[in-house]
Write an enzyme that holds these catalytic residues in place. Structure first.
Site, PDB file in Angstrom:
ATOM      1  N   CYS A 122      -0.056 -33.288  32.474  1.00  0.00           N
ATOM      2  CA  CYS A 122      -0.017 -32.577  31.185  1.00  0.00           C
ATOM      3  C   CYS A 122      -0.058 -31.033  31.504  1.00  0.00           C
ATOM      4  CB  CYS A 122      -1.647 -32.519  30.523  1.00  0.00           C
ATOM      5  SG  CYS A 122      -1.881 -34.487  30.338  1.00  0.00           S
ATOM      6  N   HIS A 262      -2.737 -27.495  24.962  1.00  0.00           N
ATOM      7  CA  HIS A 262      -2.507 -29.020  25.402  1.00  0.00           C
ATOM      8  C   HIS A 262      -3.470 -29.925  24.411  1.00  0.00           C
ATOM      9  CE1 HIS A 262      -2.127 -32.932  26.982  1.00  0.00           C
ATOM     10  NE2 HIS A 262      -3.082 -32.870  27.810  1.00  0.00           N
ATOM     11  N   ASN A 292      -2.145 -37.341  22.477  1.00  0.00           N
ATOM     12  CA  ASN A 292      -1.662 -36.737  23.538  1.00  0.00           C
ATOM     13  C   ASN A 292      -0.469 -36.986  23.973  1.00  0.00           C
ATOM     14  OD1 ASN A 292      -1.790 -35.851  26.445  1.00  0.00           O
ATOM     15  ND2 ASN A 292      -3.775 -36.392  26.701  1.00  0.00           N
TER      16      ASN A 292
HETATM   17  O1  UT7 Z   1      -4.413 -35.054  28.988  1.00  0.00           O
HETATM   18  C1  UT7 Z   1      -5.105 -35.522  30.008  1.00  0.00           C
HETATM   19  C2  UT7 Z   1      -6.646 -35.112  29.979  1.00  0.00           C
HETATM   20  N1  UT7 Z   1      -7.194 -36.140  29.346  1.00  0.00           N
HETATM   21  C3  UT7 Z   1      -8.303 -35.821  28.380  1.00  0.00           C
HETATM   22  O2  UT7 Z   1      -8.329 -34.519  28.344  1.00  0.00           O
HETATM   23  C4  UT7 Z   1      -8.812 -36.853  27.722  1.00  0.00           C
HETATM   24  C5  UT7 Z   1     -10.247 -36.494  27.906  1.00  0.00           C
HETATM   25  N2  UT7 Z   1     -11.252 -37.456  27.482  1.00  0.00           N
HETATM   26  C6  UT7 Z   1     -11.419 -37.664  26.132  1.00  0.00           C
HETATM   27  O3  UT7 Z   1     -10.773 -37.378  25.339  1.00  0.00           O
HETATM   28  C7  UT7 Z   1     -12.523 -38.607  25.765  1.00  0.00           C
HETATM   29  O4  UT7 Z   1     -13.386 -38.801  26.846  1.00  0.00           O
HETATM   30  C8  UT7 Z   1     -12.213 -39.860  25.092  1.00  0.00           C
HETATM   31  C9  UT7 Z   1     -11.408 -39.684  23.789  1.00  0.00           C
HETATM   32  C10 UT7 Z   1     -11.224 -40.776  26.045  1.00  0.00           C
HETATM   33  C11 UT7 Z   1     -13.295 -40.807  24.934  1.00  0.00           C
HETATM   34  O5  UT7 Z   1     -14.495 -40.206  24.087  1.00  0.00           O
HETATM   35  P1  UT7 Z   1     -15.839 -40.157  24.664  1.00  0.00           P
HETATM   36  O6  UT7 Z   1     -16.575 -39.211  23.600  1.00  0.00           O
HETATM   37  O7  UT7 Z   1     -15.816 -39.481  25.924  1.00  0.00           O
HETATM   38  O8  UT7 Z   1     -16.218 -41.607  24.554  1.00  0.00           O
HETATM   39  P2  UT7 Z   1     -17.175 -42.257  26.166  1.00  0.00           P
HETATM   40  O9  UT7 Z   1     -15.871 -42.639  26.718  1.00  0.00           O
HETATM   41  O10 UT7 Z   1     -18.284 -41.859  26.376  1.00  0.00           O
HETATM   42  O11 UT7 Z   1     -17.495 -43.490  25.055  1.00  0.00           O
HETATM   43  C12 UT7 Z   1     -18.391 -43.673  24.219  1.00  0.00           C
HETATM   44  C13 UT7 Z   1     -18.459 -44.924  23.333  1.00  0.00           C
HETATM   45  C14 UT7 Z   1     -18.602 -46.071  24.574  1.00  0.00           C
HETATM   46  O12 UT7 Z   1     -19.482 -47.095  23.982  1.00  0.00           O
HETATM   47  P3  UT7 Z   1     -20.930 -47.430  24.571  1.00  0.00           P
HETATM   48  O13 UT7 Z   1     -20.747 -47.557  26.086  1.00  0.00           O
HETATM   49  O14 UT7 Z   1     -21.630 -45.830  24.009  1.00  0.00           O
HETATM   50  O15 UT7 Z   1     -21.268 -48.490  23.811  1.00  0.00           O
HETATM   51  C15 UT7 Z   1     -17.008 -46.758  24.576  1.00  0.00           C
HETATM   52  O16 UT7 Z   1     -17.030 -47.998  25.123  1.00  0.00           O
HETATM   53  O17 UT7 Z   1     -17.326 -45.114  22.672  1.00  0.00           O
HETATM   54  C16 UT7 Z   1     -16.857 -46.289  23.212  1.00  0.00           C
HETATM   55  N3  UT7 Z   1     -15.284 -46.247  22.870  1.00  0.00           N
HETATM   56  C17 UT7 Z   1     -14.685 -46.678  21.918  1.00  0.00           C
HETATM   57  N4  UT7 Z   1     -15.258 -47.117  20.765  1.00  0.00           N
HETATM   58  C18 UT7 Z   1     -14.175 -47.450  19.700  1.00  0.00           C
HETATM   59  C19 UT7 Z   1     -14.378 -45.915  24.047  1.00  0.00           C
HETATM   60  N5  UT7 Z   1     -13.057 -46.012  23.310  1.00  0.00           N
HETATM   61  C20 UT7 Z   1     -13.499 -46.504  22.063  1.00  0.00           C
HETATM   62  C21 UT7 Z   1     -12.419 -46.786  20.995  1.00  0.00           C
HETATM   63  N6  UT7 Z   1     -12.922 -47.067  20.058  1.00  0.00           N
HETATM   64  N7  UT7 Z   1     -11.204 -46.390  20.977  1.00  0.00           N
END
Ligand code: UT7
Length: 335
Positions: A122, A262, A292
Site C-alpha cells: 500500500c 491511503h 482498499n
Molecule cells: O491496506 C493494508 C492495511 N490494511 C488495513 O489497514 C486494514 C486494517 N484493518 C481493518 O480495517 C479492520 O481490522 C477490519 C475492517 C479488517 C476488521 O474490523 P475490526 O473492527 O478490526 O473487526 P475485528 O476483526 O475485530 O472483528 C470484529 C467482529 C468479529 O466477530 P466476533 O469475533 O467479535 O464475533 C469478526 O468475526 O466482526 C466480525 N467480522 C465480520 N462481521 C461481518 C469480521 N469481518 C466481518 C464481516 N462482516 N465482513
C-alpha cells in the site's frame, strides 16, 4: 568547509501530471452478502466501503496500469518517448517475471525508458515517487512514470469475510519530473518494519513456499491479513509518517490544505486526521467507491482530487500510506 562537507546539489522535483483507471465492474456490499456472512451495515460502519471495482478474467495489472499511464502522460503534456524510467509499484504483477513495468513500456511505446517493479504494497506509490525524486534530483533521469497498480481480486479468498470485503482493483499514475513551478515534492518520509511481515502476506507462490496442491488446499495462495493488529499499527504509523514529513518540511498540520491518505478504512483515516487535528473537509475520501486498492489507493485518490478541483495552486497536499511489509510513508507536495 571542505568540498567533501558540501551537500550534493539536488534538483527540485515535481508531480507533472496524474491519471488513473478502474475496471467497469462494480461489486457492492449487497453483492458480497450473497458470498459471505456479512452485511452492508457492518461493512459501511466498520470500513466506510460501499462498493469496489473488480477486474474481469481477461484484465491484468498491466492493462489498468497502461490506461492510468496514458492519462497521466496526457495530463502532464509529456510524451511516452520522453520517459527515462518506469516504476510500477505492485504486489499483484501480471507475472513473477517479466516485470509489469516492461509490459507497460511496450504498451505505451516508451523505448528509452528502463523499467522496474517495486513491491511496497500500500505504500508503493510513495516509495516509487521517492525513487523517482532521487533519480531526477541527482540528474540521472528527467521524466519518470510512477504507477501504483493492484489487482488483489485475483488473489482473494472469497470466503474470508475479514479480508474479501475490503479490497478492490485499480491503478493510479504520476509523471514525475524537474520542478516546473507547480506540484513540488517538498519532503518524503518512508519507514518499514520487517519484524511484523507476517501480519499481511500472500504465503505461497514465491521461493519460500512454491505453489503446490497442498498449498492451494490450505488457501496459502491467497491474501492473509491479521486486520485488527494492522489497524492499530496503521493508525500509529500514519500519524508518525505525517508528523515526520511535516517536520522535515518545517510546517505544521495546521498548514496542510488536503490530506490524501491511503484508503484502507475510514476509521483509520478519521483517527489519523483527529490526531493531526485536521477537520473532515481537509481529508480526501473515495474509499466508499473503491475500497482498499493498495498501491493504487494514494495515486487514485490524488488523481480524483485533482480532477474534482480539490487541489489549488499553492496548496500543501499531504499523502500518507501504510501496508504490508510492514511499510509506511508520507510525502508533502506544494500543488
Ligand atoms: O491496506 C493494508 C492495511 N490494511 C488495513 O489497514 C486494514 C486494517 N484493518 C481493518 O480495517 C479492520 O481490522 C477490519 C475492517 C479488517 C476488521 O474490523 P475490526 O473492527 O478490526 O473487526 P475485528 O476483526 O475485530 O472483528 C470484529 C467482529 C468479529 O466477530 P466476533 O469475533 O467479535 O464475533 C469478526 O468475526 O466482526 C466480525 N467480522 C465480520 N462481521 C461481518 C469480521 N469481518 C466481518 C464481516 N462482516 N465482513
Amino acid at each position: 568547509m571542505s568540498s567533501s562537507d558540501k551537500k550534493p546539489q539536488v534538483r527540485s522535483v515535481s508531480i507533472l501530471g496524474t491519471g488513473s483507471a478502474v475496471p467497469d465492474r462494480v461489486l457492492t456490499n449487497h453483492d458480497l452478502e450473497a458470498l459471505v456472512d456479512t452485511s452492508d451495515d457492518w461493512i459501511v460502519a466498520r470500513t466506510g466501503i460501499r462498493e469496489r471495482r473488480i477486474a474481469d478474467d481477461k484484465t491484468a495489472a498491466s492493462d489498468l496500469a497502461t490506461a492510468a499511464a496514458r492519462r497521466a502522460l496526457e495530463s502532464s503534456g509529456i510524451t511516452a518517448d520522453q520517459l527515462d524510467t518506469i516504476v510500477v509499484c505492485t504486489v499483484t504483477a501480471d507475472y513473477q517475471f517479466p516485470s509489469t513495468a516492461c509490459l507497460v513500456q511496450a504498451a505505451i511505446g516508451a523505448p528509452r525508458a528502463y523499467c522496474m517493479d517495486l513491491a511496497a504494497a500500500c505504500s508503493g506509490f510513495l516509495y516509487g515517487t521517492e525513487v523517482a525524486r532521487g533519480l531526477i534530483g541527482a540528474g540521472l533521469a528527467n521524466h519518470v512514470l510512477v504507477i501504483g497498480v493492484e489487482m488483489l481480486s485475483k488473489f482473494m479468498n472469497w470466503q474470508d469475510r475479514g479480508v474479501c470485503i475490503l479490497f478492490g482493483d485499480a491503478a493510479g499514475a504520476a509523471i514525475i519530473g524537474p520542478h516546473n513551478g507547480r506540484g513540488e515534492i517538498l519532503a518524503t518520509y518512508l519507514g518499514a518494519d520487517g519484524t511484523s511481515a507476517e501480519l499481511i502476506e500472500l504465503p505461497a507462490g514465491g521461493s519460500r513456499h512454491p505453489i503446490t496442491h497442498e498449498a492451494i488446499d490450505q488457501q496459502q495462495h491467497h491474501f492473509h491479513m491479521k486486520g485488527n493488529e494492522v489497524f492499530k499499527l496503521g493508525v500509529r504509523g500514519m500519524e508518525e509518517a505525517c508528523r515526520r514529513v511535516l517536520d522535515r518540511a518545517g510546517v505544521t498540520p495546521a498548514d496542510v490544505s488536503l490530506l490524501v491518505p491511503h484508503q484502507a478504512n475510514t476509521r483509520i483515516i478519521d483517527a489519523t486526521a483527529q490526531r493531526l487535528e485536521l477537520p473532515p473537509e481537509r481529508v480526501y475520501l473515495n474509499i466508499q467507491k473503491y475500497g482498499n486498492t493498495s498501491a493504487a489507493s494514494v495515486p487514485l485518490a490524488l488523481d480524483e482530487a485533482r480532477r474534482e478541483g480539490r487541489l489549488h495552486e499553492g496548496d500543501l497536499v499531504l499523502m500518507v500510506a501504510f501496508g504490508a511489509g510492514l511499510t509506511w510513508g508520507a510525502s508533502l507536495v506544494r500543488w
